[in-house]
Write a protein that holds these residues in place. Structure first.
Motif, PDB file in Angstrom:
ATOM      1  N   GLY A 123     -42.799 -36.420  32.832  1.00  0.00           N
ATOM      2  CA  GLY A 123     -42.057 -36.543  31.595  1.00  0.00           C
ATOM      3  C   GLY A 123     -41.196 -37.782  31.437  1.00  0.00           C
ATOM      4  O   GLY A 123     -41.344 -38.753  32.168  1.00  0.00           O
ATOM      5  N   ARG A 170     -47.876 -38.534  27.699  1.00  0.00           N
ATOM      6  CA  ARG A 170     -48.523 -38.554  26.381  1.00  0.00           C
ATOM      7  C   ARG A 170     -47.508 -38.796  25.268  1.00  0.00           C
ATOM      8  O   ARG A 170     -46.427 -38.207  25.296  1.00  0.00           O
ATOM      9  N   SER A 222     -45.423 -31.699  36.323  1.00  0.00           N
ATOM     10  CA  SER A 222     -44.344 -30.719  36.371  1.00  0.00           C
ATOM     11  C   SER A 222     -43.711 -30.527  35.005  1.00  0.00           C
ATOM     12  O   SER A 222     -43.766 -31.420  34.160  1.00  0.00           O
TER      13      SER A 222
HETATM   14  N1  SAM Z   1     -43.531 -32.357  30.848  1.00  0.00           N
HETATM   15  C1  SAM Z   1     -44.451 -33.420  31.124  1.00  0.00           C
HETATM   16  C2  SAM Z   1     -44.845 -34.151  29.848  1.00  0.00           C
HETATM   17  O1  SAM Z   1     -44.527 -33.672  28.735  1.00  0.00           O
HETATM   18  O2  SAM Z   1     -45.441 -35.211  29.967  1.00  0.00           O
HETATM   19  C3  SAM Z   1     -45.680 -32.961  31.849  1.00  0.00           C
HETATM   20  C4  SAM Z   1     -46.165 -31.560  31.613  1.00  0.00           C
HETATM   21  S1  SAM Z   1     -46.782 -31.234  29.993  1.00  0.00           S
HETATM   22  C5  SAM Z   1     -47.107 -29.515  30.136  1.00  0.00           C
HETATM   23  C6  SAM Z   1     -48.375 -32.005  30.042  1.00  0.00           C
HETATM   24  C7  SAM Z   1     -49.144 -32.077  28.745  1.00  0.00           C
HETATM   25  O3  SAM Z   1     -49.636 -30.798  28.393  1.00  0.00           O
HETATM   26  C8  SAM Z   1     -48.396 -32.538  27.526  1.00  0.00           C
HETATM   27  O4  SAM Z   1     -48.313 -33.916  27.451  1.00  0.00           O
HETATM   28  C9  SAM Z   1     -49.217 -31.926  26.373  1.00  0.00           C
HETATM   29  O5  SAM Z   1     -50.030 -32.890  25.708  1.00  0.00           O
HETATM   30  C10 SAM Z   1     -50.096 -30.888  27.066  1.00  0.00           C
HETATM   31  N2  SAM Z   1     -49.937 -29.589  26.382  1.00  0.00           N
HETATM   32  C11 SAM Z   1     -48.839 -28.818  26.334  1.00  0.00           C
HETATM   33  N3  SAM Z   1     -49.057 -27.743  25.542  1.00  0.00           N
HETATM   34  C12 SAM Z   1     -50.326 -27.849  25.075  1.00  0.00           C
HETATM   35  C13 SAM Z   1     -51.124 -27.068  24.194  1.00  0.00           C
HETATM   36  N4  SAM Z   1     -50.652 -25.965  23.646  1.00  0.00           N
HETATM   37  N5  SAM Z   1     -52.384 -27.486  23.950  1.00  0.00           N
HETATM   38  C14 SAM Z   1     -52.873 -28.597  24.510  1.00  0.00           C
HETATM   39  N6  SAM Z   1     -52.165 -29.390  25.341  1.00  0.00           N
HETATM   40  C15 SAM Z   1     -50.887 -29.022  25.612  1.00  0.00           C
END
Ligand code: SAM
Length: 363
Positions: free
Chosen positions: A136, A157, A102
């Motif tokens: 998150g 991450r 999420s």
């Molecule tokens: N908000 C939570 C978090 O940050 O852990 C979960 C959702 S977040 C969208 C999940 C993952 O998407 C992030 O940890 C990031 O590494 C990956 N992500 C976001 N934008 C990205 C992009 N432009 N290219 C590749 N991976 C991306």
């Protein structure tokens, strides 16, 4: 060079491998890591059906398409019924596990909702579905509450283990800080989760030294699971302005495969995800990652009506598909590449299990 040489590699050895330009050398590494995966974890891979619960996000990460400042996104929040329908799909499809991912919120309505959803999914599936969360940075008590409700794996991450590079990706405030993310990773361990982290590969300004340090960070943190994918641009994000600095996408893909292979050889018993971002660059990107050492794939189960609104990067694959179509496309591709699926199993991190066993023995 053999497998043992990779168990505790020097930074120099890792950077040399990451900078390797010789295709046959790279393929040799991928094949060795693939063999290591099969010998350590078996021939099959495990699935986690992915539910993209909501794109409502309080964070403003410079790389992410669903960042709160992006006004071009239609925000959505799946209903409980839609979440249960997806969970039921995963259970009937014999996936063994699901992931709830999420946009990030820390308000009590969100926290309690996740607790309720996790509890209910556990009940509905007679505890047969394993649950991973990816919601998150949260306080320790929240991680504990969700763990008690039944979630037992968590993905967060670090994005980059280099604090300076990390700072170029996030606003300079407390809730986005590197320290907060690192602290959250320690809290996840404390709360008892199989703890997963990861990085984006091919970020603007990222070097092979940064990537080598990321691998050493995973080993040093003694991580249980890792998800690494290529960084992919999104036009409605601040990082898009730096796109001229990026490596070509195909290069970001091979670099990600190098990272997966090196990590598999360094940490043979952890779970490594073949991420969806790989599939954006090559329709068989995830399968190539499995052959290079990954052992987990997350087929999307989000309803097609909202998939296009969870575009963290451009050109997300399968946005018109429903859960059934995503499943059949994946099965088809895996079959073509000779990769088997372990159905109805949680596919927990063997690394975590070994640690738990040795703790019990020493007690
Ligand atoms: N908000 C939570 C978090 O940050 O852990 C979960 C959702 S977040 C969208 C999940 C993952 O998407 C992030 O940890 C990031 O590494 C990956 N992500 C976001 N934008 C990205 C992009 N432009 N290219 C590749 N991976 C991306």
């Amino acid at each position: 060079m053999n497998r043992i040489d990779f168990e505790n590699p020097s930074r120099q050895m890792l950077t040399d491998w990451l900078a390797e330009e010789d295709r046959s050398q790279r393929e040799w590494l991928w094949a060795m890591a693939g063999a290591c995966k099969r010998e350590t974890l078996g021939d099959s891979i495990h699935l986690r059906g992915l539910i993209e619960l909501s794109n409502e996000c309080a964070r403003d990460c410079y790389y992410c398409g669903i960042r709160c400042s992006n006004k071009n996104v239609d925000r959505y929040d799946l209903t409980d019924e839609q979440v249960f329908a997806a969970a039921d799909f995963a259970w009937k499809a014999r996936y063994g596990s699901l992931v709830i991912q999420s946009g990030e919120r820390t308000d009590s309505t969100f926290v309690q909702r996740i607790t309720r959803l996790v509890r209910k999914i556990k009940q509905r599936s007679n505890n047969e579905l394993g649950i991973t969360l990816s919601c998150g940075v949260q306080p320790l008590e929240v991680y504990q509450e969700w763990h008690e409700a039944g979630a037992h794996r968590y993905l967060l991450r670090i994005e980059s283990s280099n604090p300076d590079l990390y700072a170029t990706l996030h606003p300079a405030d407390g809730c986005h800080s590197y320290e907060a993310r690192l602290c959250a990773l320690f809290d996840l361990k404390k709360a008892g989760y199989q703890t997963g982290t990861g990085v984006m590969v091919g970020l603007p300004g990222q070097t092979v030294f940064d990537l080598a340090d990321d691998l050493l960070f995973f080993k040093d943190f003694d991580v249980d699971m890792v998800g690494m994918g290529p960084y992919l641009e999104h036009e409605d994000t601040p990082l898009y302005a730096l796109r001229s600095l990026l490596l070509p996408q195909e290069k970001r893909l091979t670099l990600t495969l190098q990272m997966i292979s090196l990590l598999r050889l360094m940490m043979p018993s952890i779970n490594i995800t073949a991420t969806t971002a790989l599939q954006v660059i090559d329709p068989f990107g995830r399968e190539r990652a499995v052959l290079a050492g990954a052992n987990i794939i997350m087929p999307n189960m989000t309803i097609p009506e909202v998939r296009q609104n969870y575009q963290i990067y451009n050109n997300k694959p399968g946005i018109q598909d429903d859960a059934e179509i995503s499943k059949s496309h994946l099965e088809e591709r895996l079959r073509k590449m000779g990769i088997a699926i372990a159905w109805e199993e949680w596919g927990d991190s063997l690394h975590f299990q070994k640690k738990a066993l040795s703790l019990r023995r020493n007690f």
